[in-house]
Write a protein that holds these residues in place. Structure first.
Motif, PDB file in Angstrom:
ATOM      1  N   LEU A 136       0.831  -1.206   0.000  1.00  0.00           N
ATOM      2  CA  LEU A 136       0.000   0.000   0.000  1.00  0.00           C
ATOM      3  C   LEU A 136       0.864   1.254   0.000  1.00  0.00           C
ATOM      4  N   ASP A 137       1.934   1.273   0.792  1.00  0.00           N
ATOM      5  CA  ASP A 137       2.840   2.436   0.812  1.00  0.00           C
ATOM      6  C   ASP A 137       3.494   2.631  -0.556  1.00  0.00           C
ATOM      7  N   ALA A 138       3.869   1.524  -1.200  1.00  0.00           N
ATOM      8  CA  ALA A 138       4.524   1.632  -2.504  1.00  0.00           C
ATOM      9  C   ALA A 138       3.574   2.171  -3.555  1.00  0.00           C
ATOM     10  N   VAL A 139       2.312   1.748  -3.530  1.00  0.00           N
ATOM     11  CA  VAL A 139       1.329   2.239  -4.501  1.00  0.00           C
ATOM     12  C   VAL A 139       1.086   3.734  -4.300  1.00  0.00           C
ATOM     13  N   GLU A 140       0.970   4.164  -3.060  1.00  0.00           N
ATOM     14  CA  GLU A 140       0.715   5.578  -2.775  1.00  0.00           C
ATOM     15  C   GLU A 140       1.904   6.447  -3.180  1.00  0.00           C
ATOM     16  N   ALA A 141       3.113   5.896  -3.142  1.00  0.00           N
ATOM     17  CA  ALA A 141       4.316   6.665  -3.474  1.00  0.00           C
ATOM     18  C   ALA A 141       4.687   6.584  -4.947  1.00  0.00           C
ATOM     19  N   THR A 142       3.928   5.845  -5.739  1.00  0.00           N
ATOM     20  CA  THR A 142       4.253   5.639  -7.153  1.00  0.00           C
ATOM     21  C   THR A 142       3.179   6.274  -8.023  1.00  0.00           C
ATOM     22  N   ASP A 143       3.611   7.066  -8.978  1.00  0.00           N
ATOM     23  CA  ASP A 143       2.669   7.672  -9.927  1.00  0.00           C
ATOM     24  C   ASP A 143       2.285   6.671 -11.006  1.00  0.00           C
ATOM     25  N   GLY A 144       1.066   6.737 -11.459  1.00  0.00           N
ATOM     26  CA  GLY A 144       0.623   5.887 -12.552  1.00  0.00           C
ATOM     27  C   GLY A 144      -0.029   4.596 -12.110  1.00  0.00           C
ATOM     28  N   ILE A 145      -0.120   4.360 -10.792  1.00  0.00           N
ATOM     29  CA  ILE A 145      -0.761   3.152 -10.276  1.00  0.00           C
ATOM     30  C   ILE A 145      -1.829   3.580  -9.274  1.00  0.00           C
ATOM     31  N   THR A 146      -3.057   3.184  -9.508  1.00  0.00           N
ATOM     32  CA  THR A 146      -4.174   3.579  -8.644  1.00  0.00           C
ATOM     33  C   THR A 146      -4.970   2.343  -8.243  1.00  0.00           C
ATOM     34  N   ILE A 147      -5.224   2.218  -6.960  1.00  0.00           N
ATOM     35  CA  ILE A 147      -6.049   1.117  -6.465  1.00  0.00           C
ATOM     36  C   ILE A 147      -7.508   1.417  -6.779  1.00  0.00           C
ATOM     37  N   ALA A 148      -8.202   0.440  -7.334  1.00  0.00           N
ATOM     38  CA  ALA A 148      -9.583   0.636  -7.751  1.00  0.00           C
ATOM     39  C   ALA A 148     -10.530   0.459  -6.577  1.00  0.00           C
ATOM     40  N   THR A 149     -11.659   1.174  -6.657  1.00  0.00           N
ATOM     41  CA  THR A 149     -12.725   1.037  -5.663  1.00  0.00           C
ATOM     42  C   THR A 149     -14.048   0.862  -6.395  1.00  0.00           C
ATOM     43  N   GLU A 150     -14.976   0.261  -5.728  1.00  0.00           N
ATOM     44  CA  GLU A 150     -16.290   0.015  -6.335  1.00  0.00           C
ATOM     45  C   GLU A 150     -17.189   1.210  -6.106  1.00  0.00           C
ATOM     46  N   ASN A 151     -17.763   1.755  -7.174  1.00  0.00           N
ATOM     47  CA  ASN A 151     -18.671   2.898  -7.094  1.00  0.00           C
ATOM     48  C   ASN A 151     -20.110   2.414  -7.153  1.00  0.00           C
ATOM     49  N   ILE A 152     -20.951   2.949  -6.294  1.00  0.00           N
ATOM     50  CA  ILE A 152     -22.364   2.597  -6.256  1.00  0.00           C
ATOM     51  C   ILE A 152     -23.183   3.832  -6.598  1.00  0.00           C
ATOM     52  N   ILE A 153     -24.034   3.716  -7.621  1.00  0.00           N
ATOM     53  CA  ILE A 153     -24.908   4.821  -8.032  1.00  0.00           C
ATOM     54  C   ILE A 153     -26.304   4.575  -7.471  1.00  0.00           C
ATOM     55  N   VAL A 154     -26.812   5.524  -6.738  1.00  0.00           N
ATOM     56  CA  VAL A 154     -28.132   5.416  -6.122  1.00  0.00           C
ATOM     57  C   VAL A 154     -29.100   6.331  -6.870  1.00  0.00           C
ATOM     58  N   TYR A 155     -30.219   5.788  -7.353  1.00  0.00           N
ATOM     59  CA  TYR A 155     -31.232   6.542  -8.042  1.00  0.00           C
ATOM     60  C   TYR A 155     -32.348   6.936  -7.086  1.00  0.00           C
ATOM     61  N   ASP A 156     -32.894   8.150  -7.299  1.00  0.00           N
ATOM     62  CA  ASP A 156     -33.925   8.630  -6.381  1.00  0.00           C
ATOM     63  C   ASP A 156     -35.309   8.096  -6.724  1.00  0.00           C
ATOM     64  N   GLY A 157     -35.432   7.380  -7.836  1.00  0.00           N
ATOM     65  CA  GLY A 157     -36.718   6.791  -8.190  1.00  0.00           C
ATOM     66  C   GLY A 157     -37.699   7.757  -8.820  1.00  0.00           C
ATOM     67  N   GLY A 158     -37.252   8.994  -9.179  1.00  0.00           N
ATOM     68  CA  GLY A 158     -38.130   9.972  -9.792  1.00  0.00           C
ATOM     69  C   GLY A 158     -38.444   9.643 -11.230  1.00  0.00           C
ATOM     70  N   PRO A 159     -39.296  10.432 -11.869  1.00  0.00           N
ATOM     71  CA  PRO A 159     -39.715  10.148 -13.250  1.00  0.00           C
ATOM     72  C   PRO A 159     -38.577  10.266 -14.248  1.00  0.00           C
ATOM     73  N   THR A 160     -37.566  11.085 -13.950  1.00  0.00           N
ATOM     74  CA  THR A 160     -36.438  11.234 -14.871  1.00  0.00           C
ATOM     75  C   THR A 160     -35.384  10.172 -14.673  1.00  0.00           C
ATOM     76  N   GLY A 161     -35.448   9.463 -13.521  1.00  0.00           N
ATOM     77  CA  GLY A 161     -34.478   8.402 -13.251  1.00  0.00           C
ATOM     78  C   GLY A 161     -33.073   8.931 -13.050  1.00  0.00           C
ATOM     79  N   GLU A 162     -32.931  10.190 -12.546  1.00  0.00           N
ATOM     80  CA  GLU A 162     -31.612  10.767 -12.348  1.00  0.00           C
ATOM     81  C   GLU A 162     -30.973  10.200 -11.093  1.00  0.00           C
ATOM     82  N   ALA A 163     -29.649  10.195 -11.117  1.00  0.00           N
ATOM     83  CA  ALA A 163     -28.909   9.710  -9.960  1.00  0.00           C
ATOM     84  C   ALA A 163     -29.039  10.694  -8.818  1.00  0.00           C
ATOM     85  N   ALA A 164     -29.084  10.137  -7.624  1.00  0.00           N
ATOM     86  CA  ALA A 164     -29.210  10.990  -6.442  1.00  0.00           C
ATOM     87  C   ALA A 164     -27.856  11.601  -6.094  1.00  0.00           C
TER      88      ALA A 164
END
Length: 288
Positions: A260-288
């Protein structure tokens, strides 16, 4: 004496007295010689069973007609075998553990869904200092002592982690984004893991050579390696390495921090994370 029943009764009382005297003397002498409390308990229990079986056999010989004596012995023997089958199974399992060297005191084993370090091997049971339970992860002791019947050696699989060597393979998985320099990441991860596990890898290689003298064991690569897996969201880097059995969690912790220290100190390498999109359920279906 003309009264047969009285003669048999006298012989029965006399026989019971003799058997009880012999049993008492043997028990006193044996208990003084046996040091372990569990072993003394197991011996007293086995001696008590043997005492009652002997009394029953003698009484049958006195009271049952000779023509039917073998039939009576067969019925009694079958009943005893059924009633004490678990005891006999555990006793035989204890003998197998000793003569086949399935495990010794101090070995780390897994048997009957119980994993831990063997702290005592008795005549009928094995005591294990439990590790890796539901409440405690990472191959660390839970503080509980599991008592496993020796008969499980006959009916269950036994995994011995320290029988002929003292290492295992382990893995660390790191998700890296697709935009990262994956070739540089492979080189970076391998350099760190090779440096940190060099001593263990050398020891493992020597132990494998010794094992190869006793068993048919194909050559095993003990050098760290990295395997890539493409997913919908990122590239998974599975880093495989050898570690000592009893230092598995500590080694994984140290490597994780350094990676983890090596990744943070090195450019060009990024640890991936999972993104969750939550919808408000409105008629347009836009993300909250």
């Amino acid at each position: 004496y003309p009264e047969v029943s009285l003669v048999r009764l006298t012989l029965s009382l006399f026989s019971i007295l003799i058997i009880f005297s012999v049993y008492s003397v043997i028990r006193i002498i044996a208990v003084r010689q046996i040091q372990g409390r569990e072993t003394r308990y197991s011996f007293r229990r086995a001696a008590s069973i043997l005492y009652f079986v002997t009394v029953i056999i003698v009484l049958l010989r006195i009271w049952v007609d000779t023509n039917y004596i073998f039939v009576a012995y067969g019925i009694i023997g079958a009943g005893i075998a059924i009633a004490l089958q678990d005891l006999f199974k555990n006793f035989v399992g204890g003998i197998l553990i000793i003569f086949t060297r399935t495990y010794h005191v101090g070995d780390r084993i897994e048997i009957s869904e119980t994993m831990g370090d063997v702290i005592d091997i008795g005549i009928l049971t094995t005591r294990i200092l439990e590790i890796h339970a539901r409440d405690v992860k990472g191959d660390q002791a839970t503080g509980r002592i599991a008592v496993v019947p020796n008969g499980d050696v006959i009916s269950s699989r036994v995994f011995n982690y320290t029988m002929d060597h003292s290492f295992v393979w382990d893995e660390i998985s790191i998700p890296v984004t697709y935009g990262s320099d994956w070739q540089r990441a492979v080189s970076l991860f391998l350099d760190i893991v090779r440096r940190e596990t060099a001593v263990t890898a050398g020891m493992a290689e020597r132990e494998i050579e010794k094992i190869g003298e006793r068993y048919y064991l194909p050559k095993r690569d003990v050098e760290p390696s990295v395997y890539l897996t493409l997913t919908d969201n990122w590239i998974t880097f599975d880093i495989r390495y050898v570690t000592e059995v009893r230092k598995k969690r500590v080694t994984k912790y140290d490597l994780s921090r350094k990676l983890l220290d090596a990744v943070e100190a090195t450019d060009g390498i990024t640890i991936a994370t999972e993104n969750i999109i939550v919808y408000d359920g409105g008629p347009t279906g836009e993300a909250a």
